[in-house]
Design a protein around this motif. Sequence first.
Motif, PDB file in Angstrom:
ATOM      1  N   ALA A 191       0.552  -1.243   0.045  1.00  0.00           N
ATOM      2  CA  ALA A 191       0.113  -0.324  -0.140  1.00  0.00           C
ATOM      3  C   ALA A 191       0.425   1.209   0.254  1.00  0.00           C
ATOM      4  O   ALA A 191       1.384   1.497   0.640  1.00  0.00           O
ATOM      5  N   GLY A 192       0.578   2.509  -0.698  1.00  0.00           N
ATOM      6  CA  GLY A 192       1.655   3.639  -0.834  1.00  0.00           C
ATOM      7  C   GLY A 192       1.971   3.367  -2.034  1.00  0.00           C
ATOM      8  O   GLY A 192       2.529   4.418  -2.582  1.00  0.00           O
TER       9      GLY A 192
ATOM     10  N   SER B  24       4.003   1.737  -6.545  1.00  0.00           N
ATOM     11  CA  SER B  24       3.665   2.534  -7.204  1.00  0.00           C
ATOM     12  C   SER B  24       3.628   1.160  -8.716  1.00  0.00           C
ATOM     13  O   SER B  24       4.092   0.236  -8.665  1.00  0.00           O
TER      14      SER B  24
ATOM     15  N   ARG C 180      -4.867   9.417  -8.801  1.00  0.00           N
ATOM     16  CA  ARG C 180      -3.539   8.731  -7.719  1.00  0.00           C
ATOM     17  C   ARG C 180      -3.498   7.775  -9.548  1.00  0.00           C
ATOM     18  O   ARG C 180      -2.166   7.624  -9.423  1.00  0.00           O
TER      19      ARG C 180
ATOM     20  N   ASN D 163      -0.383   4.991  -8.937  1.00  0.00           N
ATOM     21  CA  ASN D 163       0.729   6.178  -7.525  1.00  0.00           C
ATOM     22  C   ASN D 163      -0.293   5.583  -6.338  1.00  0.00           C
ATOM     23  O   ASN D 163      -2.174   5.224  -6.598  1.00  0.00           O
ATOM     24  N   SER D 164       0.120   5.389  -4.911  1.00  0.00           N
ATOM     25  CA  SER D 164      -0.493   6.260  -4.027  1.00  0.00           C
ATOM     26  C   SER D 164      -1.470   4.406  -3.718  1.00  0.00           C
ATOM     27  O   SER D 164      -2.500   4.639  -3.088  1.00  0.00           O
TER      28      SER D 164
ATOM     29  N   LYS E  66      -3.777   1.196  -3.090  1.00  0.00           N
ATOM     30  CA  LYS E  66      -4.768   1.189  -2.175  1.00  0.00           C
ATOM     31  C   LYS E  66      -4.854  -0.420  -1.735  1.00  0.00           C
ATOM     32  O   LYS E  66      -5.383  -1.243  -3.034  1.00  0.00           O
TER      33      LYS E  66
ATOM     34  N   ASP F 241      -7.162  -1.441  -4.653  1.00  0.00           N
ATOM     35  CA  ASP F 241      -6.922  -1.057  -6.232  1.00  0.00           C
ATOM     36  C   ASP F 241      -7.097  -2.285  -5.724  1.00  0.00           C
ATOM     37  O   ASP F 241      -6.374  -2.676  -7.073  1.00  0.00           O
TER      38      ASP F 241
END
Length: 114
Positions: A13-14, A16, A65, A82-83, A85, A88
Amino acid sequence: VQLQAFGGGLVQAGGSVRLSCRASRRIFGVAVMNWYRQAPGNQRELVASITSGGITNYADSVKGRFTISRDNAQNTVVLRMNSLKPEDTAVYYCNAVVRGPPYWGQGTLVTVSS
């Protein structure tokens, strides 16, 4: 093969991930290129799209994101995520719409660990 997708994998998480999808020249130049995703138990949803002229559109859940872009010289559409979670996590599919039924690439799994 009309569409080939690359990328995906396991990310924290966080982090890319970059997905790419190469289309045949015959369809890429005139197609609206899309990325969809399907999480377990969910319907397939549109994540991002880009027209042949470069106009983009994003699902609300990924705005800010994810970035979709196209490389016309390489007949490739790229989705930079990006970013990330955990929500996703899904199988991501590229899709091309010209006329008639859309073309679909094989899915590529993105897993986001918490």
